[in-house]
Design a protein around this motif. Structure first.
Motif, PDB file in Angstrom:
ATOM      1  N   PRO A 290       0.837  -1.221   0.000  1.00 34.45           N
ATOM      2  CA  PRO A 290       0.000   0.000   0.000  1.00 34.45           C
ATOM      3  C   PRO A 290       0.864   1.259   0.000  1.00 34.45           C
ATOM      4  O   PRO A 290       1.855   1.345   0.734  1.00 34.45           O
ATOM      5  CB  PRO A 290      -0.775  -0.101   1.318  1.00 34.45           C
ATOM      6  CG  PRO A 290      -0.673  -1.522   1.748  1.00 34.45           C
ATOM      7  CD  PRO A 290       0.613  -2.053   1.196  1.00 34.45           C
ATOM      8  N   VAL A 291       0.471   2.207  -0.842  1.00 37.58           N
ATOM      9  CA  VAL A 291       1.135   3.518  -0.889  1.00 37.58           C
ATOM     10  C   VAL A 291       0.132   4.555  -0.392  1.00 37.58           C
ATOM     11  O   VAL A 291      -0.995   4.615  -0.882  1.00 37.58           O
ATOM     12  CB  VAL A 291       1.571   3.882  -2.324  1.00 37.58           C
ATOM     13  CG1 VAL A 291       2.159   5.295  -2.365  1.00 37.58           C
ATOM     14  CG2 VAL A 291       2.582   2.871  -2.859  1.00 37.58           C
ATOM     15  N   MET A 292       0.532   5.349   0.591  1.00 39.23           N
ATOM     16  CA  MET A 292      -0.286   6.468   1.051  1.00 39.23           C
ATOM     17  C   MET A 292       0.408   7.771   0.670  1.00 39.23           C
ATOM     18  O   MET A 292       1.647   7.802   0.624  1.00 39.23           O
ATOM     19  CB  MET A 292      -0.448   6.432   2.575  1.00 39.23           C
ATOM     20  CG  MET A 292      -1.528   5.505   3.047  1.00 39.23           C
ATOM     21  SD  MET A 292      -1.486   5.328   4.822  1.00 39.23           S
ATOM     22  CE  MET A 292      -0.515   3.852   4.950  1.00 39.23           C
ATOM     23  N   ILE A 293      -0.382   8.797   0.436  1.00 42.39           N
ATOM     24  CA  ILE A 293       0.209  10.099   0.106  1.00 42.39           C
ATOM     25  C   ILE A 293      -0.248  11.131   1.129  1.00 42.39           C
ATOM     26  O   ILE A 293      -1.457  11.271   1.377  1.00 42.39           O
ATOM     27  CB  ILE A 293      -0.160  10.520  -1.331  1.00 42.39           C
ATOM     28  CG1 ILE A 293       0.608   9.614  -2.306  1.00 42.39           C
ATOM     29  CG2 ILE A 293       0.147  11.984  -1.569  1.00 42.39           C
ATOM     30  CD1 ILE A 293       0.503  10.017  -3.754  1.00 42.39           C
ATOM     31  N   ALA A 294       0.706  11.805   1.730  1.00 42.80           N
ATOM     32  CA  ALA A 294       0.409  12.903   2.653  1.00 42.80           C
ATOM     33  C   ALA A 294       0.595  14.209   1.884  1.00 42.80           C
ATOM     34  O   ALA A 294       1.712  14.526   1.443  1.00 42.80           O
ATOM     35  CB  ALA A 294       1.337  12.849   3.865  1.00 42.80           C
ATOM     36  N   VAL A 295      -0.510  14.920   1.691  1.00 43.48           N
ATOM     37  CA  VAL A 295      -0.520  16.143   0.889  1.00 43.48           C
ATOM     38  C   VAL A 295      -0.344  17.348   1.814  1.00 43.48           C
ATOM     39  O   VAL A 295      -1.117  17.529   2.755  1.00 43.48           O
ATOM     40  CB  VAL A 295      -1.858  16.278   0.130  1.00 43.48           C
ATOM     41  CG1 VAL A 295      -1.855  17.524  -0.739  1.00 43.48           C
ATOM     42  CG2 VAL A 295      -2.132  15.034  -0.699  1.00 43.48           C
ATOM     43  N   HIS A 296       0.670  18.146   1.523  1.00 37.52           N
ATOM     44  CA  HIS A 296       0.930  19.346   2.314  1.00 37.52           C
ATOM     45  C   HIS A 296       0.143  20.511   1.698  1.00 37.52           C
ATOM     46  O   HIS A 296       0.410  20.906   0.562  1.00 37.52           O
ATOM     47  CB  HIS A 296       2.442  19.610   2.318  1.00 37.52           C
ATOM     48  CG  HIS A 296       2.841  20.911   2.942  1.00 37.52           C
ATOM     49  ND1 HIS A 296       4.146  21.330   2.991  1.00 37.52           N
ATOM     50  CD2 HIS A 296       2.133  21.880   3.548  1.00 37.52           C
ATOM     51  CE1 HIS A 296       4.213  22.509   3.591  1.00 37.52           C
ATOM     52  NE2 HIS A 296       2.997  22.863   3.940  1.00 37.52           N
ATOM     53  N   ALA A 297      -0.828  21.038   2.462  1.00 35.46           N
ATOM     54  CA  ALA A 297      -1.606  22.193   2.005  1.00 35.46           C
ATOM     55  C   ALA A 297      -1.969  23.022   3.225  1.00 35.46           C
ATOM     56  O   ALA A 297      -2.262  22.478   4.295  1.00 35.46           O
ATOM     57  CB  ALA A 297      -2.873  21.748   1.276  1.00 35.46           C
TER      58      ALA A 297
ATOM     59  N   GLY B 140      -3.860  14.662   4.967  1.00 39.06           N
ATOM     60  CA  GLY B 140      -3.556  16.087   4.879  1.00 39.06           C
ATOM     61  C   GLY B 140      -2.561  16.520   5.943  1.00 39.06           C
ATOM     62  O   GLY B 140      -2.698  16.150   7.111  1.00 39.06           O
ATOM     63  N   GLN B 141      -1.582  17.292   5.533  1.00 36.40           N
ATOM     64  CA  GLN B 141      -0.605  17.872   6.473  1.00 36.40           C
ATOM     65  C   GLN B 141      -0.607  19.378   6.297  1.00 36.40           C
ATOM     66  O   GLN B 141      -0.540  19.868   5.167  1.00 36.40           O
ATOM     67  CB  GLN B 141       0.796  17.380   6.156  1.00 36.40           C
ATOM     68  CG  GLN B 141       1.015  15.930   6.409  1.00 36.40           C
ATOM     69  CD  GLN B 141       2.469  15.711   6.766  1.00 36.40           C
ATOM     70  OE1 GLN B 141       2.810  15.525   7.914  1.00 36.40           O
ATOM     71  NE2 GLN B 141       3.313  15.747   5.768  1.00 36.40           N
ATOM     72  N   THR B 142      -0.642  20.079   7.415  1.00 38.72           N
ATOM     73  CA  THR B 142      -0.721  21.539   7.386  1.00 38.72           C
ATOM     74  C   THR B 142       0.247  22.101   8.412  1.00 38.72           C
ATOM     75  O   THR B 142       0.444  21.500   9.471  1.00 38.72           O
ATOM     76  CB  THR B 142      -2.168  21.978   7.745  1.00 38.72           C
ATOM     77  OG1 THR B 142      -3.048  21.503   6.731  1.00 38.72           O
ATOM     78  CG2 THR B 142      -2.306  23.475   7.883  1.00 38.72           C
ATOM     79  N   VAL B 143       0.841  23.235   8.089  1.00 38.60           N
ATOM     80  CA  VAL B 143       1.613  23.980   9.076  1.00 38.60           C
ATOM     81  C   VAL B 143       0.763  25.167   9.522  1.00 38.60           C
ATOM     82  O   VAL B 143       0.185  25.869   8.680  1.00 38.60           O
ATOM     83  CB  VAL B 143       2.955  24.469   8.497  1.00 38.60           C
ATOM     84  CG1 VAL B 143       3.788  25.137   9.593  1.00 38.60           C
ATOM     85  CG2 VAL B 143       3.727  23.328   7.852  1.00 38.60           C
TER      86      VAL B 143
ATOM     87  N   TYR C 262      -4.652  15.052   8.832  1.00 39.22           N
ATOM     88  CA  TYR C 262      -3.824  14.182   9.673  1.00 39.22           C
ATOM     89  C   TYR C 262      -3.079  15.011  10.720  1.00 39.22           C
ATOM     90  O   TYR C 262      -3.341  14.900  11.911  1.00 39.22           O
ATOM     91  CB  TYR C 262      -2.867  13.417   8.760  1.00 39.22           C
ATOM     92  CG  TYR C 262      -1.935  12.427   9.415  1.00 39.22           C
ATOM     93  CD1 TYR C 262      -2.305  11.726  10.561  1.00 39.22           C
ATOM     94  CD2 TYR C 262      -0.684  12.168   8.868  1.00 39.22           C
ATOM     95  CE1 TYR C 262      -1.447  10.809  11.144  1.00 39.22           C
ATOM     96  CE2 TYR C 262       0.180  11.250   9.442  1.00 39.22           C
ATOM     97  CZ  TYR C 262      -0.205  10.578  10.580  1.00 39.22           C
ATOM     98  OH  TYR C 262       0.659   9.688  11.150  1.00 39.22           O
ATOM     99  N   TYR C 263      -2.177  15.876  10.258  1.00 41.60           N
ATOM    100  CA  TYR C 263      -1.399  16.686  11.201  1.00 41.60           C
ATOM    101  C   TYR C 263      -1.588  18.171  10.954  1.00 41.60           C
ATOM    102  O   TYR C 263      -1.600  18.624   9.799  1.00 41.60           O
ATOM    103  CB  TYR C 263       0.101  16.403  11.048  1.00 41.60           C
ATOM    104  CG  TYR C 263       0.567  15.140  11.745  1.00 41.60           C
ATOM    105  CD1 TYR C 263       0.203  14.867  13.051  1.00 41.60           C
ATOM    106  CD2 TYR C 263       1.393  14.246  11.079  1.00 41.60           C
ATOM    107  CE1 TYR C 263       0.639  13.720  13.684  1.00 41.60           C
ATOM    108  CE2 TYR C 263       1.838  13.091  11.712  1.00 41.60           C
ATOM    109  CZ  TYR C 263       1.448  12.842  13.007  1.00 41.60           C
ATOM    110  OH  TYR C 263       1.889  11.707  13.639  1.00 41.60           O
ATOM    111  N   LEU C 264      -1.706  18.933  12.050  1.00 44.89           N
ATOM    112  CA  LEU C 264      -1.501  20.377  12.036  1.00 44.89           C
ATOM    113  C   LEU C 264      -0.198  20.595  12.791  1.00 44.89           C
ATOM    114  O   LEU C 264      -0.117  20.315  13.992  1.00 44.89           O
ATOM    115  CB  LEU C 264      -2.657  21.112  12.728  1.00 44.89           C
ATOM    116  CG  LEU C 264      -2.503  22.635  12.826  1.00 44.89           C
ATOM    117  CD1 LEU C 264      -2.557  23.282  11.446  1.00 44.89           C
ATOM    118  CD2 LEU C 264      -3.603  23.238  13.717  1.00 44.89           C
TER     119      LEU C 264
END
Ligand code: SF4
Length: 326
Positions: free
Chosen positions: A209-216, A242-245, A272-274
């Motif tokens: 399995p491949v997962m993609i964490a998208v930074h937006a 989803g990954q966000t700063v 997913y992460y802030l």
């Protein structure tokens, strides 16, 4: 330039002159932007340039990508390697911080250069494409390290590798018996969505399995082109995270965060992460105090579904990995 860059449909602005000619900075700001560019790389894709409103001095997209003279001021608490990649690098291109997973950084170039990047001292257009020998050594490390269950490709941005090179890396990792899942951290679906084409989708098709964490970081990054790219990935069966700063002036209000999280879930991206801002040099203008971040998290409760609320985390400067902000 990493291989595969010719696949882009449009052009990328890579210097102060280009930003001025595109109307993204006033002519009077060109000299200052050029000074910043001597230290920290600039790249603004045509996709991102179209999202910027140059008439808005506080535009949240521009703020993420347009250089500012304040980047040349390093605050006392800012450090070059805020996530402590260096001490946790067993071989070039690998970061091993957690017992069961490790990062592979096949290159340190990106489609865009974010002004708040925690790896800003090392990323850039000429930076860090592993040689064949280095890549082989890094992959061999994964092969001989049986406690690793997940390989996380990051950088830089692995999705700007050519599909041939990316596919070869994923196939070799996928063939390792103790590796169960693969993850890719990327800005490409929102910053350069044309790259998500049939060749890239084919490269992502491996046995594990491949997962993609998208930074937006802002709802407006989910433009129609990005939505289409994310739909192509989702239709290929790839789970999207989803990954966000958390960034001052970009997403530091309940409404901005709600809009962002709703844009994510509309586009099949599970928040997913802030991340609290890492103290990389020259990024202080983006910092949001933890108390304020926690208040924003509280404000989100009830505004969006529970599954759309990310974990609010901070990287430990000594390399201890992510911890919840509390
Ligand atoms: S895409 Fe990621 S690694 Fe590249 S500049 Fe932006 S934050 Fe840094």
């Amino acid at each position: 330039m990493p291989d595969g860059d010719s696949r882009r449909q449009g052009r990328t602005l890579r210097d102060a002159r280009g930003l001025a000619e595109a109307g993204l900075i006033p002519p009077a700001a060109e000299a200052d932007a050029a000074r910043v560019a001597q230290r920290f790389a600039i790249a603004v894709t045509d996709q991102v340039a179209r999202l910027i409103d140059p008439t808005d001095a506080a535009d949240p997209i521009a703020r993420q990508y347009i250089p500012d003279l304040a980047e040349l001021d390093t605050a006392p608490h800012e450090i070059p390697d805020p996530t402590a990649d260096g001490p946790f690098t067993p071989v070039t291109g690998v970061v091993h911080r957690y017992p069961d997973r490790a990062l592979l950084k096949p290159l340190l170039a990106c489609p865009v250069y974010c002004r708040f990047c925690f790896r800003r001292e090392v990323v850039g257009p000429d930076g860090g494409l592993l040689t064949e020998a280095q890549l082989d050594a890094a992959l061999s490390w994964f092969e001989r390290t049986p406690q690793i269950r997940e390989a996380i490709l990051t950088g830089g941005d692995p999705l700007i590798l050519s599909p041939r090179r990316l596919g070869a890396i994923l196939a070799r990792l996928s063939a390792i018996p103790h590796i169960e899942t693969l993850r890719i951290h990327t800005r490409v679906p929102v910053a350069d969505p044309a790259r998500v084409d049939a060749a890239l989708l084919a490269a992502l098709e491996v046995d594990k399995p491949v997962m993609i964490a998208v930074h937006a970081n802002h709802a407006r990054e989910f433009a129609p082109e990005a939505a289409s790219a994310l739909a192509r990935l989702a239709r290929a069966g790839i789970p999207l995270l989803g990954q966000t700063v958390l960034l001052r002036g970009v997403n530091d209000s309940p409404q901005a965060l709600e809009d962002l999280l709703r844009a994510m879930i509309r586009n099949r991206v599970k928040p997913y992460y802030l991340h609290a801002l890492d103290p990389a040099p020259g990024t202080a203008r983006f910092a949001v105090p933890d108390e304020e971040g926690l208040a924003l998290m509280r404000a989100l409760r009830g505004r969006v579904p529970g599954f759309a609320i990310p974990h609010f985390v901070r990287e430990q400067p000594e390399g201890g990995g992510k911890r919840p902000v509390a």
